[in-house]
Design an enzyme around this catalytic site. Structure first.
Site, PDB file in Angstrom:
ATOM      1  N   TYR A  52       0.824  -1.213   0.000  1.00  0.00           N
ATOM      2  CA  TYR A  52       0.000   0.000   0.000  1.00  0.00           C
ATOM      3  C   TYR A  52       0.858   1.263   0.000  1.00  0.00           C
ATOM      4  O   TYR A  52       0.349   2.347  -0.269  1.00  0.00           O
ATOM      5  CB  TYR A  52      -0.921   0.035   1.222  1.00  0.00           C
ATOM      6  CG  TYR A  52      -1.925  -1.084   1.306  1.00  0.00           C
ATOM      7  CD1 TYR A  52      -2.117  -1.976   0.258  1.00  0.00           C
ATOM      8  CD2 TYR A  52      -2.697  -1.259   2.451  1.00  0.00           C
ATOM      9  CE1 TYR A  52      -3.032  -2.994   0.346  1.00  0.00           C
ATOM     10  CE2 TYR A  52      -3.621  -2.289   2.552  1.00  0.00           C
ATOM     11  CZ  TYR A  52      -3.773  -3.153   1.496  1.00  0.00           C
ATOM     12  OH  TYR A  52      -4.686  -4.180   1.590  1.00  0.00           O
ATOM     13  N   LYS A  77       0.969  -6.524   5.887  1.00  0.00           N
ATOM     14  CA  LYS A  77       1.117  -7.715   5.048  1.00  0.00           C
ATOM     15  C   LYS A  77       2.441  -7.649   4.301  1.00  0.00           C
ATOM     16  O   LYS A  77       2.915  -6.568   3.950  1.00  0.00           O
ATOM     17  CB  LYS A  77      -0.036  -7.810   4.045  1.00  0.00           C
ATOM     18  CG  LYS A  77      -1.417  -7.640   4.660  1.00  0.00           C
ATOM     19  CD  LYS A  77      -2.487  -7.615   3.592  1.00  0.00           C
ATOM     20  CE  LYS A  77      -3.809  -7.162   4.162  1.00  0.00           C
ATOM     21  NZ  LYS A  77      -3.809  -5.710   4.480  1.00  0.00           N
ATOM     22  N   HIS A 110       0.291 -11.588   1.918  1.00  0.00           N
ATOM     23  CA  HIS A 110      -0.703 -10.806   1.167  1.00  0.00           C
ATOM     24  C   HIS A 110      -1.525 -11.668   0.217  1.00  0.00           C
ATOM     25  O   HIS A 110      -2.735 -11.500   0.102  1.00  0.00           O
ATOM     26  CB  HIS A 110      -0.013  -9.692   0.392  1.00  0.00           C
ATOM     27  CG  HIS A 110      -0.905  -8.533   0.110  1.00  0.00           C
ATOM     28  ND1 HIS A 110      -0.499  -7.227   0.217  1.00  0.00           N
ATOM     29  CD2 HIS A 110      -2.197  -8.477  -0.269  1.00  0.00           C
ATOM     30  CE1 HIS A 110      -1.501  -6.420  -0.077  1.00  0.00           C
ATOM     31  NE2 HIS A 110      -2.538  -7.161  -0.388  1.00  0.00           N
TER      32      HIS A 110
END
Length: 307
Positions: A52, A77, A110
């Site tokens: 992210y 993650k 992830h």
């Protein structure tokens, strides 16, 4: 924890808030304020990831918040590019340093790496090591299919505490949730209210054709990215070695395309040849004058032209 956001106990005894804020697609410059607002309004679970690119901003919000760190449940993650035993350990250190915390509450893989599942297993074994050292309170996976989950459990020593998958009223995934429950794994939902929510009584509007659409390319709707995109051209149009047999022509008709005559197919489109038309009795320079029936027979007109 309030009654509107109760705690759920994982299979290792750790408690996790039922509701949380995910910062997927949150711009870094907006993430800190968003997390601060969420914590101020009662959220206690913050979900981020290395992919992210906003772990640092999440850590800044946690440091600036008035909420005690012990009340905040932080999830991050590891991305597939860092799968493998040693690389996963290094990625964990990087995430922890960006978040600015000493202990992580939940660390997830992830998504699986089907092309090299051995790296997925190695990354999870690294997570088991971190759990044994007390650097993370719980470990789990994300987007694991039931078959992949069975293989991972059979080859590792600790059952994942969480499997984070997409679940919402329009995509319930009962088989995946049943597989998680059979192993005592908590199903955690991402996008719990749905990406493309269809309201009752309203017709679903199909995706508009993008401006860069060209004939011969099909438009598909990318539900993960939330936008329309061009699908790849069919192989029988890309590969000149493919013989355009009748079955290929039927496939082309289904795609509302036509065979390419340069690649062995016959183009049955009607060809409208543009011809130059000259009015009777008139001629451009260098052209033969056409006979005009109003001026008599062709022989009479030819006699007049010789005069």
């Amino acid at each position: 924890m309030t009654a509107t956001n109760p705690l759920i106990t994982l299979n290792n005894g750790v408690q996790i808030p039922a509701l949380g804020l995910g910062v997927y697609q949150s711009a870094p410059e907006e993430t800190t304020d968003a997390v601060l607002t969420a914590l101020h309004n009662g959220y206690r679970l913050i979900d981020t990831a290395a992919a992210y690119f906003n772990e640092r901003e999440v850590g800044e919000a946690i440091a600036r918040s008035d909420v005690d760190r012990s009340e905040i449940f932080v999830t991050t993650k590891v991305w597939i590019s860092d799968y493998g035993y040693d690389s996963a350990l290094r990625a964990f250190d990087v995430s922890l340093r960006k978040l600015g915390i000493e202990q992580l509450d939940l660390w997830l893989l992830h998504q699986p790496l089907p092309s090299d599942f051995e790296k997925t297993i190695a990354a999870y074994k690294a997570a088991e090591k971190l759990l044994a050292e007390g650097r993370v309170r719980a470990i789990g996976v994300s987007n694991q299919t039931p078959k992949q989950l069975d293989e991972l459990i059979s080859r590792t020593g600790i059952v994942p505490a969480v499997n984070q998958i997409q679940v919402h009223p329009y995509y319930t995934q009962p088989e995946w949730r049943a597989a998680n429950e059979s192993h005592g794994i908590l199903t955690q939902s991402w996008s719990p209210i749905g990406r493309l929510l269809r309201l009752p009584g309203r017709r679903h509007q199909p995706a508009r054709r993008p401006r860069h659409h060209r004939p011969g390319r099909q438009v598909r709707e990318d539900t993960r990215a939330g936008r329309t995109a061009l699908a790849p051209r069919p192989r029988l149009l890309r590969d000149p070695q493919v013989r355009q047999s009748p079955s290929h022509r039927r496939e082309l008709r289904r795609l509302r395309l036509r065979p390419d005559p340069r690649r062995g197919g016959r183009d049955r489109r009607p060809r409208h040849r543009r011809t130059r038309r000259t009015r009777p009795g008139l001629a451009r320079p260098g052209e033969r004058r056409l006979p005009d029936p109003r001026l008599g027979s062709p022989a009479d007109q030819a006699g007049r032209q010789r005069r």
